[in-house]
Design a protein around this motif. Structure first.
Motif, PDB file in Angstrom:
ATOM      1  N   MET A 112       3.265  18.889  -9.509  1.00  0.00           N
ATOM      2  CA  MET A 112       2.463  18.907  -8.279  1.00  0.00           C
ATOM      3  C   MET A 112       2.024  17.505  -7.878  1.00  0.00           C
ATOM      4  O   MET A 112       2.076  17.141  -6.699  1.00  0.00           O
ATOM      5  N   LEU A 113       1.578  16.706  -8.854  1.00  0.00           N
ATOM      6  CA  LEU A 113       1.117  15.349  -8.515  1.00  0.00           C
ATOM      7  C   LEU A 113       2.289  14.467  -8.092  1.00  0.00           C
ATOM      8  O   LEU A 113       2.187  13.698  -7.127  1.00  0.00           O
ATOM      9  N   ASP A 114       3.430  14.592  -8.779  1.00  0.00           N
ATOM     10  CA  ASP A 114       4.578  13.769  -8.386  1.00  0.00           C
ATOM     11  C   ASP A 114       5.174  14.276  -7.073  1.00  0.00           C
ATOM     12  O   ASP A 114       5.626  13.479  -6.246  1.00  0.00           O
ATOM     13  N   GLY A 115       5.141  15.594  -6.871  1.00  0.00           N
ATOM     14  CA  GLY A 115       5.615  16.168  -5.611  1.00  0.00           C
ATOM     15  C   GLY A 115       4.740  15.728  -4.444  1.00  0.00           C
ATOM     16  O   GLY A 115       5.239  15.436  -3.351  1.00  0.00           O
ATOM     17  N   THR A 116       3.431  15.666  -4.659  1.00  0.00           N
ATOM     18  CA  THR A 116       2.513  15.207  -3.611  1.00  0.00           C
ATOM     19  C   THR A 116       2.788  13.740  -3.271  1.00  0.00           C
ATOM     20  O   THR A 116       2.817  13.356  -2.097  1.00  0.00           O
ATOM     21  N   ALA A 117       3.000  12.924  -4.321  1.00  0.00           N
ATOM     22  CA  ALA A 117       3.302  11.502  -4.093  1.00  0.00           C
ATOM     23  C   ALA A 117       4.611  11.356  -3.322  1.00  0.00           C
ATOM     24  O   ALA A 117       4.714  10.546  -2.390  1.00  0.00           O
ATOM     25  N   TYR A 118       5.606  12.174  -3.685  1.00  0.00           N
ATOM     26  CA  TYR A 118       6.899  12.138  -2.977  1.00  0.00           C
ATOM     27  C   TYR A 118       6.709  12.506  -1.502  1.00  0.00           C
ATOM     28  O   TYR A 118       7.207  11.812  -0.606  1.00  0.00           O
ATOM     29  N   ALA A 119       5.976  13.583  -1.254  1.00  0.00           N
ATOM     30  CA  ALA A 119       5.789  14.055   0.126  1.00  0.00           C
ATOM     31  C   ALA A 119       5.054  13.020   0.967  1.00  0.00           C
ATOM     32  O   ALA A 119       5.468  12.715   2.092  1.00  0.00           O
ATOM     33  N   LEU A 120       3.964  12.455   0.413  1.00  0.00           N
ATOM     34  CA  LEU A 120       3.200  11.456   1.168  1.00  0.00           C
ATOM     35  C   LEU A 120       4.068  10.222   1.432  1.00  0.00           C
ATOM     36  O   LEU A 120       4.041   9.660   2.543  1.00  0.00           O
ATOM     37  N   HIS A 152       1.930  -2.883  -7.009  1.00  0.00           N
ATOM     38  CA  HIS A 152       0.627  -2.527  -6.421  1.00  0.00           C
ATOM     39  C   HIS A 152       0.349  -3.322  -5.149  1.00  0.00           C
ATOM     40  O   HIS A 152      -0.787  -3.362  -4.679  1.00  0.00           O
ATOM     41  N   ARG A 153       1.380  -3.964  -4.601  1.00  0.00           N
ATOM     42  CA  ARG A 153       1.240  -4.677  -3.331  1.00  0.00           C
ATOM     43  C   ARG A 153       1.209  -3.630  -2.210  1.00  0.00           C
ATOM     44  O   ARG A 153       2.211  -3.306  -1.585  1.00  0.00           O
ATOM     45  N   HIS A 154       0.062  -3.064  -1.994  1.00  0.00           N
ATOM     46  CA  HIS A 154      -0.118  -2.064  -0.935  1.00  0.00           C
ATOM     47  C   HIS A 154      -1.303  -2.478  -0.082  1.00  0.00           C
ATOM     48  O   HIS A 154      -2.231  -3.149  -0.567  1.00  0.00           O
ATOM     49  N   HIS A 155      -1.287  -2.053   1.176  1.00  0.00           N
ATOM     50  CA  HIS A 155      -2.482  -2.250   1.990  1.00  0.00           C
ATOM     51  C   HIS A 155      -3.590  -1.365   1.414  1.00  0.00           C
ATOM     52  O   HIS A 155      -3.347  -0.197   1.087  1.00  0.00           O
ATOM     53  N   PRO A 156      -4.834  -1.879   1.269  1.00  0.00           N
ATOM     54  CA  PRO A 156      -5.902  -1.077   0.654  1.00  0.00           C
ATOM     55  C   PRO A 156      -6.112   0.274   1.335  1.00  0.00           C
ATOM     56  O   PRO A 156      -6.394   1.271   0.664  1.00  0.00           O
ATOM     57  N   LEU A 157      -5.936   0.337   2.663  1.00  0.00           N
ATOM     58  CA  LEU A 157      -6.138   1.618   3.360  1.00  0.00           C
ATOM     59  C   LEU A 157      -5.092   2.654   2.934  1.00  0.00           C
ATOM     60  O   LEU A 157      -5.375   3.859   2.935  1.00  0.00           O
ATOM     61  N   GLU A 158      -3.916   2.191   2.567  1.00  0.00           N
ATOM     62  CA  GLU A 158      -2.896   3.137   2.097  1.00  0.00           C
ATOM     63  C   GLU A 158      -3.340   3.782   0.781  1.00  0.00           C
ATOM     64  O   GLU A 158      -3.130   4.974   0.562  1.00  0.00           O
ATOM     65  N   ASN A 159      -3.962   2.994  -0.084  1.00  0.00           N
ATOM     66  CA  ASN A 159      -4.451   3.553  -1.352  1.00  0.00           C
ATOM     67  C   ASN A 159      -5.590   4.538  -1.134  1.00  0.00           C
ATOM     68  O   ASN A 159      -5.714   5.531  -1.849  1.00  0.00           O
ATOM     69  N   VAL A 160      -6.445   4.251  -0.139  1.00  0.00           N
ATOM     70  CA  VAL A 160      -7.528   5.190   0.178  1.00  0.00           C
ATOM     71  C   VAL A 160      -6.929   6.526   0.621  1.00  0.00           C
ATOM     72  O   VAL A 160      -7.354   7.600   0.163  1.00  0.00           O
ATOM     73  N   ILE A 161      -5.919   6.473   1.477  1.00  0.00           N
ATOM     74  CA  ILE A 161      -5.278   7.712   1.955  1.00  0.00           C
ATOM     75  C   ILE A 161      -4.631   8.465   0.794  1.00  0.00           C
ATOM     76  O   ILE A 161      -4.768   9.678   0.668  1.00  0.00           O
ATOM     77  N   ALA A 162      -3.956   7.734  -0.089  1.00  0.00           N
ATOM     78  CA  ALA A 162      -3.297   8.383  -1.237  1.00  0.00           C
ATOM     79  C   ALA A 162      -4.324   9.089  -2.121  1.00  0.00           C
ATOM     80  O   ALA A 162      -4.095  10.219  -2.577  1.00  0.00           O
ATOM     81  N   ALA A 163      -5.479   8.437  -2.341  1.00  0.00           N
ATOM     82  CA  ALA A 163      -6.524   9.051  -3.180  1.00  0.00           C
ATOM     83  C   ALA A 163      -7.068  10.312  -2.503  1.00  0.00           C
ATOM     84  O   ALA A 163      -7.288  11.340  -3.158  1.00  0.00           O
ATOM     85  N   LEU A 164      -7.270  10.255  -1.184  1.00  0.00           N
ATOM     86  CA  LEU A 164      -7.832  11.404  -0.468  1.00  0.00           C
ATOM     87  C   LEU A 164      -6.838  12.561  -0.373  1.00  0.00           C
ATOM     88  O   LEU A 164      -7.233  13.728  -0.345  1.00  0.00           O
ATOM     89  N   VAL A 165      -5.546  12.240  -0.332  1.00  0.00           N
ATOM     90  CA  VAL A 165      -4.527  13.297  -0.264  1.00  0.00           C
ATOM     91  C   VAL A 165      -4.419  14.020  -1.614  1.00  0.00           C
ATOM     92  O   VAL A 165      -4.209  15.231  -1.668  1.00  0.00           O
ATOM     93  N   SER A 166      -4.578  13.283  -2.707  1.00  0.00           N
ATOM     94  CA  SER A 166      -4.461  13.889  -4.042  1.00  0.00           C
ATOM     95  C   SER A 166      -5.670  14.762  -4.374  1.00  0.00           C
ATOM     96  O   SER A 166      -5.555  15.730  -5.136  1.00  0.00           O
TER      97      SER A 166
END
Ligand SMILES: [Zn+2]
Length: 284
Positions: free
Chosen positions: A99-107, A136-150
């Motif tokens: 589920m967690l890897d599937g969610t990461a794939y979908a996002l 880990h070179r990501h825009h910080p807002l992308e990480n916020v979205i990933a945390a909220l989606v999980s």
């Protein structure tokens, strides 16, 4: 152990795993380099590590705020779906990983096709080279979205805390190694990519050719790319000759930290699907 306390403990272990995985990958980049005689790109590393620190800080902040809010609202895992259904522990672990890897794939896949998400995610793809510091070179807002989606997935399923931690540590190690500039022996990469994402498999995803960029989205299990028909052939030369990055934003200013932070709000992005001549020499 309450939700907030265990969440904090997990974040500490996650950050320890980030440092361990980076150290291991950088050691392998010296022992098994993809590019012989490559010089250390210190300015690029400085930008990547600064952006990584901001992005990981955003993950910690968003996760802490989300867990605190969940606890304040008495939204907890005590009656999660897995427990309610009487799922055996072993099955809970397997479901948690999938589920967690599937969610990461979908996002990740959606982020390549929804313009405002691509504006954020393209900061990760804009790196002109690919190595462990790209992870880990990501825009910080992308990480916020990933945390909220999980978060909803975790709250609804309420999987075992140790299974969530095990997945998070697995994901950080696999993704750091898959971004690294390492040439695994051909036979080893082929065996490994039957189960997990390897450097050669993921390097295709960072090709400047948009057709290749829009493929190989998986974080840990390439199973999802095969299941949803987004797997792309792996280069016979392990991606050594691929042009890495995007077709735009390749000048020194666009690669600076301030420009990368502002890029999603400035850059005119599109969802190009044009096939180019980049990324030839491919085989399965
Ligand atoms: Zn991507």
């Amino acid at each position: 152990m309450n939700t907030l306390k265990s969440g904090r403990r997990m974040l500490q272990l996650y950050l320890a795993a980030v440092i361990f995985a980076l150290s291991l990958a950088m050691l392998l980049e010296v022992v098994l380099p993809l590019h012989q005689g490559a010089t250390a790109p210190l300015m690029r590393w400085a930008s990547n590590l600064a952006l990584s620190a901001l992005a990981l800080g955003a993950t910690v902040l968003a996760s802490t705020v989300a867990l605190t809010a969940s606890q304040a609202l008495h939204i907890g895992p005590s009656n999660g779906l897995l427990t309610s259904l009487g799922t055996p522990v072993a099955a809970q672990w397997i479901i948690t990983f999938l589920m967690l890897d599937g969610t990461a794939y979908a996002l990740h896949r959606v982020s390549h096709h929804v313009n405002w998400l691509w504006r954020l995610h393209s900061v990760h793809h804009s790196d002109l080279e690919l190595d462990a510091t790209t992870t880990h070179r990501h825009h910080p807002l992308e990480n916020v979205i990933a945390a909220l989606v999980s978060l909803p997935v975790l709250l609804i399923l309420a999987p075992p805390v140790w299974a969530v931690l095990a997945y998070s540590l697995t994901a950080v190690v696999v993704s750091t190694l898959s971004h690294s500039s390492v040439a695994l022996p051909q036979w080893l990469d082929k065996i490994l990519r039957g189960l997990i994402v390897t450097p050669a498999f993921h390097r295709t995803h960072h090709s400047a050719d948009r057709v290749q960029t829009d493929s190989n989205y998986a974080t840990v299990f390439p199973l999802f790319d095969r299941l949803f028909r987004s797997a792309s052939p792996v280069a016979a030369d392990k991606g050594r000759t691929l042009t890495i990055g995007l077709e735009t934003g390749r000048d020194p200013y666009s690669q600076s930290l301030p420009a990368l932070l502002m890029a999603p709000f400035r850059r005119s992005t599109s969802a190009p699907a044009a096939r180019s001549d980049l990324g030839q020499n491919i085989t399965r």
